[in-house]
Design an enzyme around this catalytic site. Structure first.
Site, PDB file in Angstrom:
ATOM      1  N   THR A 255      -5.414  -5.789   3.602  1.00  0.00           N
ATOM      2  CA  THR A 255      -4.624  -4.871   3.032  1.00  0.00           C
ATOM      3  C   THR A 255      -4.614  -5.469   1.434  1.00  0.00           C
ATOM      4  O   THR A 255      -4.786  -4.592   0.529  1.00  0.00           O
ATOM      5  CB  THR A 255      -3.234  -4.738   3.440  1.00  0.00           C
ATOM      6  OG1 THR A 255      -3.129  -4.192   4.672  1.00  0.00           O
ATOM      7  CG2 THR A 255      -2.450  -3.750   2.592  1.00  0.00           C
ATOM      8  N   GLU A 259      -5.729  -3.407  -1.878  1.00  0.00           N
ATOM      9  CA  GLU A 259      -4.862  -3.301  -2.912  1.00  0.00           C
ATOM     10  C   GLU A 259      -5.501  -3.862  -4.457  1.00  0.00           C
ATOM     11  O   GLU A 259      -5.247  -3.308  -5.472  1.00  0.00           O
ATOM     12  CB  GLU A 259      -3.286  -3.876  -2.732  1.00  0.00           C
ATOM     13  CG  GLU A 259      -2.806  -3.361  -1.680  1.00  0.00           C
ATOM     14  CD  GLU A 259      -2.712  -1.821  -1.505  1.00  0.00           C
ATOM     15  OE1 GLU A 259      -2.665  -1.356  -2.772  1.00  0.00           O
ATOM     16  OE2 GLU A 259      -2.367  -1.062  -0.579  1.00  0.00           O
TER      17      GLU A 259
HETATM   18 ZN    ZN Z   1      -4.838   2.302  -0.949  1.00  0.00          ZN
END
Ligand code: ZN
Length: 434
Positions: A255, A259
């Site tokens: 993740t 980002e």
């Molecule tokens: Zn995204």
């Protein structure tokens, strides 16, 4: 439409006629079960859609700050020209130089569990550097037609070792807050509202690891010509790193890789509209796709009929499980490099990372006894000393204390045997603990 079919009175009548009252009751029970299943599925989809809030949060910021909004639009035009192969896009800065981006992690915790460990933070930095360099072992899981497009970035990352005042730091701040879900309230950067002020955003990649509402995992504020006051990345402790508070299937650090892609200007593969094959991510070597892909799909998986190999669902900028997010393309890397040179070039001039401590000026410090098992004395020049820090071979800060006078005494009983560095504002010296 499915609900209409189930609830259609005509169907009830047909069911009654075909198999009688018993069958009708059975159908009615089945209908309720199906309704519940559909409700659960809808809730799951809604929650799953909250995985990354970059577009939503950036749009909130654009609505609040017109200068920032204009900058984002300008960057969008640049990306559009870049994707179209516009020769006017300035590439004079290429080949792209290697850059180490200083990261400061603000651990903003409401519960003790959210006060994540240094080891967990390091596990995330390790994944980030590995994946940006294309050194992840699972790259071989990318299907061959897509693997040949995989890109390698010259961007690397390191926890800051100097704070904005030039003092030694381990690159992590820790602050307790009473505010629930502070990451979802646009106040994580405001100390007067329970947040933590960013370090100067032109010179540091600020990351707030804090509670987010629902199942949201994180978001970045897209870059613009002018840096937003919320610039940086917000991450849930449930998805930051690979150990500690992380939860599967988002426990492999991907993740944050996603980002950071946003932080350098990348968009989701399906563009800004999740129901159209005409929406773009401004990258020429990623296929057009209809919407996000969750979980781990089987290759090939088609959504827009004009693509030869279907969706690139294993790209970092999709929504797959961490074990199924595997690479950036060459053009995604090129766009990140371009955005960095245009919008985040100040990172090149940051003093936040000074590199591995050197011992070139160690004569300025006299550390004894060395090696030692406990007490250590440090003598320095004629001026008062200030902060003394001890870091291990990984750069992790293990001791920090303030001293006045020409000699400092440290008690280092708790240190494991090994080689350490003693740092002061004057210099660095090696120290062996037995
Ligand atoms: Zn995204």
């Amino acid at each position: 439409m499915y609900a209409w079919v189930l609830d259609n009175p005509l169907n009830r009548d047909v069911n009654k006629q075909i198999c009688g009252q018993k069958c009708y009751i059975h159908t009615s029970v089945m209908k309720r079960i199906l309704y519940i299943l559909m409700l659960v599925m809808t809730v799951q989809v809604l929650l799953a859609q909250e995985r990354c809030m970059t577009m939503r949060e950036s749009e909130v910021e654009m609505a609040n700050d017109t200068v920032y909004a204009r900058g984002v639009m300008k960057l969008q035009q640049l990306a559009e020209a870049f994707a179209a192969g516009d020769s006017a896009v300035d590439r004079n800065d290429w080949p792209f130089p290697t850059l180490t981006v200083p990261i400061v992690v603000h651990v903003l915790y409401r519960t003790e569990q959210q006060n994540i460990s240094m080891e967990q933070i390091h596990s995330q930095i390790e994944v980030l550097n590995r994946d940006f360099a294309g050194l992840n072992a699972d790259l071989n899981k990318v299907p061959e037609p897509f693997r040949r497009l995989a890109g390698v970035s010259n961007i690397q990352f390191q926890l800051a070792d100097r704070d904005p005042d030039g003092r030694f730091t381990n690159g992590v701040t820790r602050t307790k807050t009473a505010v629930e879900n502070i990451g979802s309230q646009s106040i994580y950067h405001r100390p007067e509202r329970g947040g933590v002020a960013p370090w100067p955003q032109p010179h540091y990649l600020n990351v707030w690891v804090c509670e987010l509402e629902g199942d949201a995992l994180g978001f970045a504020i897209l870059p613009g010509a002018q840096i937003s006051e919320r610039d940086g990345i917000v991450m849930s402790p449930t998805a930051f790193g690979t150990i500690g508070t992380t939860n599967p299937p988002y426990d492999q650090g991907r993740t944050f890789v996603h980002e950071v892609g946003h932080y350098f200007g990348l968009r989701h593969l399906w563009g800004s509209d999740d129901a159209s094959c005409n929406s773009t991510d401004y990258v020429s070597d990623t296929p057009v796709q209809l919407k996000e892909n969750f979980g781990c799909k089987n290759f090939p998986s088609f959504s827009c009929s004009n693509e030869e190999f279907g969706d690139m669902f294993m790209n970092y900028m999709d929504y797959g499980n961490d074990t199924c997010m595997l690479f950036f393309t060459q053009q995604q890397v090129a766009l990140m490099h371009l955005v960095l040179m245009k919008n985040r070039k100040t990172l090149f001039h940051s003093a936040g990372v000074t590199g591995t401590p050197t011992v070139s000026n160690e004569r300025q410090l006299h550390v004894y006894p060395n090696p030692s098992s406990s007490e250590v004395f440090i003598e320095f020049g004629s001026t008062a000393l200030g902060w003394v820090e001890v870091v291990d071979m990984k750069g992790i800060l293990v001791h920090r204390s303030y001293h006045e006078g020409q000699r400092a005494k440290l008690t280092l009983d708790e240190l494991a045997p090994g080689l350490y560095f003693v740092r002061t504002t004057f210099g660095v010296s090696r120290l062996s603990m037995l």
